[in-house]
Design an enzyme around this catalytic site. Structure first.
Site, PDB file in Angstrom:
ATOM      1  N   CYS A  61      14.061  11.534   6.028  1.00 24.48           N
ATOM      2  CA  CYS A  61      13.864  11.172   7.446  1.00 24.48           C
ATOM      3  C   CYS A  61      15.155  11.264   8.229  1.00 24.48           C
ATOM      4  O   CYS A  61      15.142  11.574   9.406  1.00 24.48           O
ATOM      5  CB  CYS A  61      13.250   9.791   7.553  1.00 24.48           C
ATOM      6  N   GLU A 108       9.890   2.005  10.514  1.00 25.21           N
ATOM      7  CA  GLU A 108      10.897   3.022  10.161  1.00 25.21           C
ATOM      8  C   GLU A 108      10.184   4.352  10.270  1.00 25.21           C
ATOM      9  O   GLU A 108       9.354   4.699   9.418  1.00 25.21           O
ATOM     10  CB  GLU A 108      11.383   2.807   8.723  1.00 25.21           C
ATOM     11  N   GLU A 153       9.818  16.919  14.544  1.00 27.01           N
ATOM     12  CA  GLU A 153      10.297  16.683  13.187  1.00 27.01           C
ATOM     13  C   GLU A 153       9.555  17.654  12.264  1.00 27.01           C
ATOM     14  O   GLU A 153       8.346  17.521  12.065  1.00 27.01           O
ATOM     15  CB  GLU A 153       9.992  15.240  12.774  1.00 27.01           C
ATOM     16  N   LYS A 179       0.865  -1.179   0.000  1.00 23.62           N
ATOM     17  CA  LYS A 179       0.000   0.000   0.000  1.00 23.62           C
ATOM     18  C   LYS A 179       0.907   1.236   0.000  1.00 23.62           C
ATOM     19  O   LYS A 179       1.519   1.577   1.011  1.00 23.62           O
ATOM     20  CB  LYS A 179      -0.915   0.056   1.227  1.00 23.62           C
TER      21      LYS A 179
HETATM   22  P1  NAD Z   1       2.414   8.875   7.264  1.00 22.67           P
HETATM   23  O1  NAD Z   1       2.717   8.224   8.560  1.00 22.67           O
HETATM   24  O2  NAD Z   1       1.355   9.893   7.220  1.00 22.67           O
HETATM   25  O3  NAD Z   1       2.011   7.772   6.166  1.00 22.67           O
HETATM   26  C1  NAD Z   1       2.861   6.692   5.823  1.00 22.67           C
HETATM   27  C2  NAD Z   1       2.017   5.575   5.232  1.00 22.67           C
HETATM   28  O4  NAD Z   1       1.212   5.013   6.266  1.00 22.67           O
HETATM   29  C3  NAD Z   1       1.044   6.025   4.148  1.00 22.67           C
HETATM   30  O5  NAD Z   1       0.959   5.022   3.162  1.00 22.67           O
HETATM   31  C4  NAD Z   1      -0.265   6.156   4.920  1.00 22.67           C
HETATM   32  O6  NAD Z   1      -1.397   6.044   4.095  1.00 22.67           O
HETATM   33  C5  NAD Z   1      -0.159   4.988   5.886  1.00 22.67           C
HETATM   34  N1  NAD Z   1      -0.926   5.095   7.122  1.00 22.67           N
HETATM   35  C6  NAD Z   1      -1.239   6.212   7.825  1.00 22.67           C
HETATM   36  N2  NAD Z   1      -1.954   5.885   8.918  1.00 22.67           N
HETATM   37  C7  NAD Z   1      -2.086   4.532   8.920  1.00 22.67           C
HETATM   38  C8  NAD Z   1      -2.727   3.597   9.796  1.00 22.67           C
HETATM   39  N3  NAD Z   1      -3.363   3.982  10.896  1.00 22.67           N
HETATM   40  N4  NAD Z   1      -2.656   2.278   9.498  1.00 22.67           N
HETATM   41  C9  NAD Z   1      -1.993   1.860   8.400  1.00 22.67           C
HETATM   42  N5  NAD Z   1      -1.390   2.696   7.521  1.00 22.67           N
HETATM   43  C10 NAD Z   1      -1.430   4.022   7.787  1.00 22.67           C
HETATM   44  O7  NAD Z   1       3.824   9.443   6.756  1.00 22.67           O
HETATM   45  P2  NAD Z   1       4.119  10.363   5.479  1.00 22.67           P
HETATM   46  O8  NAD Z   1       3.641  11.727   5.801  1.00 22.67           O
HETATM   47  O9  NAD Z   1       3.661   9.672   4.251  1.00 22.67           O
HETATM   48  O10 NAD Z   1       5.731  10.335   5.472  1.00 22.67           O
HETATM   49  C11 NAD Z   1       6.519  11.172   6.230  1.00 22.67           C
HETATM   50  C12 NAD Z   1       7.003  10.489   7.503  1.00 22.67           C
HETATM   51  O11 NAD Z   1       7.700   9.293   7.190  1.00 22.67           O
HETATM   52  C13 NAD Z   1       7.983  11.320   8.282  1.00 22.67           C
HETATM   53  O12 NAD Z   1       7.667  11.265   9.654  1.00 22.67           O
HETATM   54  C14 NAD Z   1       9.316  10.637   8.035  1.00 22.67           C
HETATM   55  O13 NAD Z   1      10.283  10.837   9.038  1.00 22.67           O
HETATM   56  C15 NAD Z   1       8.919   9.233   7.935  1.00 22.67           C
HETATM   57  N6  NAD Z   1       9.929   8.454   7.210  1.00 22.67           N
HETATM   58  C16 NAD Z   1      10.744   7.601   7.894  1.00 22.67           C
HETATM   59  C17 NAD Z   1      11.733   6.898   7.212  1.00 22.67           C
HETATM   60  C18 NAD Z   1      12.660   5.946   7.919  1.00 22.67           C
HETATM   61  O14 NAD Z   1      13.342   5.169   7.250  1.00 22.67           O
HETATM   62  N7  NAD Z   1      12.725   5.948   9.238  1.00 22.67           N
HETATM   63  C19 NAD Z   1      11.886   7.072   5.841  1.00 22.67           C
HETATM   64  C20 NAD Z   1      11.045   7.965   5.194  1.00 22.67           C
HETATM   65  C21 NAD Z   1      10.057   8.641   5.883  1.00 22.67           C
END
Ligand code: NAD
Length: 503
Positions: free
Chosen positions: A306, A265, A410, A186
């Protein structure tokens, strides 16, 4: 549909998606061909760049069933078959790398050069790295009277964000397929189009090497519907999630209901520490370069990395000089059209993220931090036709202290926080004063001291001087930045179960 205002080469891929890739075929969503779809918006302000279906629980169920059906055959496939699939996917991404780069650039705003180098080519390299890792992986060992065997965990739900969309998908899908798992992906609802193009590549690669249908499945939709259904589905054995810490908590809680293994992550608020040549001495060799790298790390990908080190810790004695250098360096960075090549900065990827970054900048000013340069872009900062985009100037705050929200949250935008420290102990304390533990960086002419310092930073990744990112080594978070590791041989572990056979 295509990209109305873009060059003809931009329409070499389908951006008007009607179907999901499930069980080795493009299938109508459960809601039917006229079911709900969501628009993918160009963050540079050009409007709609594509549409994808909004899946629901029934789509998740179909995809999980397909992945389950494919699992026995793929788990039994030999290393040679898995390597062949990974290699064919890497080749498929490479052969369409320009399409991927343009697509990623259009849907999340990374300038095309960035989208090609660190988004697309890195993704291909991740698939290649897992093909190589399979060669050396030890699947079984003898411990006394026991044979200890590693087996694929089963069906994996991969849930990914928008900031490096293809590369972050690759980190999960390549490792899961290498381990012998089958996958339901997804992707982010904000940047899903590259995942549909990847499904085309996987389809061609699977046909070429004879992988079972259902080895890889794709369902798009919201986190609250498709993501949540995947995490709680009884047919899913493991969840691999990359995204915000907030969503990660919800995923871990939901996965607990069926006691799934969860890899997370998550977010970060990493620190870069500039160390004097001698402990607490008056000079830093290469200070200009240290400041240049510090800003490049945060401004690249518009601060939406990130692992970016958005807190820059500077010795007291050099603080004013660093603020001056940072102001000058920040002004070398320009906003620009992501569709064009160059080293400029693109827009912030989504409207919600744009509002959030601007709110953090306002909050920083209100808290008493000094806005050295940057902030909300004005009409003259970007081409007129891109005026509706989410533009934030490369921003530097000075006089940031550890109690301020901008030092703790962040921001995920092009915002650098310059902080002072008294001595090295103080620098260690400030660097580790965070709920996060994703990354960090140290600049020091003395490599041995830099390494000693790196070992004291409580994070999963520390860069020394101009050290390079390595997709064959693990990354991941301490503390609230995550659970587990991705990439390299360590990245296989989450997708494997261990069985002891004794007699
Ligand atoms: P997000 O958490 O809003 O969404 C990430 C994914 O999770 C999306 O596909 C979203 O639809 C899904 N999602 C959201 N809520 C969910 C739930 N309750 N159950 C299942 N799936 C759900 O994050 P974003 O805004 O897309 O990305 C930015 C974030 O990602 C930042 O906090 C960044 O630090 C983090 N990030 C971390 C890494 C790492 O390797 N640690 C890498 C890239 C991004």
């Amino acid at each position: 549909m295509g990209f109305p205002a873009m060059s003809p080469s931009r329409s070499r891929f389908d951006t008007d998606r009607q179907t999901f890739w499930i069980g080795g075929a493009w299938r109508d969503p459960a809601a039917g061909p006229d079911g709900p779809r969501s628009a993918v918006l160009d963050p540079a302000g050009r409007g709609v760049v594509g549409r994808v279906p909004q899946g629901d629980a029934a789509d998740v169920s179909a995809a999980v069933d397909a992945a389950r059906a494919a699992f026995p055959a793929w788990a039994a496939a030999g290393v040679a078959d898995r390597r062949a699939l990974l290699t064919a996917i890497a080749a498929g991404i490479t052969s369409r790398e320009t399409d991927f780069a343009r697509l990623i650039s259009a849907e999340m705003g990374a300038p095309v050069d960035n989208a090609l180098a660190t988004q697309t080519r890195l993704a291909a390299e991740v698939f290649t790295s897992y093909a190589e890792i399979l060669d050396g992986h030890v699947w079984e060992e003898r411990i006394g009277t026991s044979q200890v065997v590693q087996e694929p965990v089963g069906v994996v739900a991969a849930i990914t964000p928008w900031n490096y969309p293809l590369y972050l998908i690759a980190a999960k899908v390549a490792a899961a397929l290498a381990a012998g798992c089958t996958v339901v992906l997804k992707p982010s609802g904000d940047a899903p189009l590259n995942a549909f193009l990847l499904a085309e590549v996987v389809a061609e690669a699977s046909a070429e090497v004879g992988a079972p249908p259902g080895v890889f499945n794709l369902v798009s939709g919201s986190g609250g519907t498709v993501g949540a259904a995947l995490v709680s589905a009884p047919g899913v054995d493991a969840v691999s999630f990359t995204g915000s810490t907030e969503a990660g908590r919800a995923v871990a809680a939901a996965a607990a209901g069926t006691v799934k293994s969860v890899g997370l992550e998550l977010g970060g608020k990493s620190a870069r520490v500039i160390l004097a040549d001698e402990p607490d001495g008056p000079e830093v060799t290469g200070l200009d370069e240290a400041v240049r790298l510090a800003l490049a790390d945060v401004f690249y990908n518009t601060g939406q990395t990130c692992t970016s080190c958005s807190r820059v810790l500077v010795p007291d004695a050099l603080y004013d000089e660093v603020v001056r250098l940072a102001e000058r360096e920040a002004r070398n960075w320009r906003l620009g059209d992501p569709a064009l090549p160059g080293n400029h900065i693109g827009p912030v990827a989504t409207a919600a993220q744009f509002d959030s970054v601007l709110a953090h900048i306002d909050r920083g000013t209100a808290e008493g931090a000094r806005l050295v340069t940057g902030g909300r872009a004005t009409p003259g900062d970007v081409p007129r036709e891109l005026a509706d985009g989410h533009w934030v100037l490369p921003t530097v705050f000075a006089d940031v202290t550890g109690d301020m929200a901008i030092a703790r949250a962040e921001i995920f935008g092009p915002v650098v926080c310059l902080m002072r420290y008294r001595d090295e102990e103080d620098a260690v304390r400030i660097a580790n004063d965070s709920i996060y533990g994703l990354a960090g960086a140290v600049w020091c002419a003395d490599r041995a001291r830099a390494e000693r310092f790196a070992r004291r930073i409580r994070t999963g990744l520390v860069t020394v001087n101009d050290g390079e990112f390595n997709v064959r080594a693990p990354t991941g978070g301490y503390k609230q930045s995550g659970i587990g590791r991705e990439l390299g041989a360590h990245g296989l572990h989450h997708f494997l179960e261990t069985k002891t056979i004794q007699w």
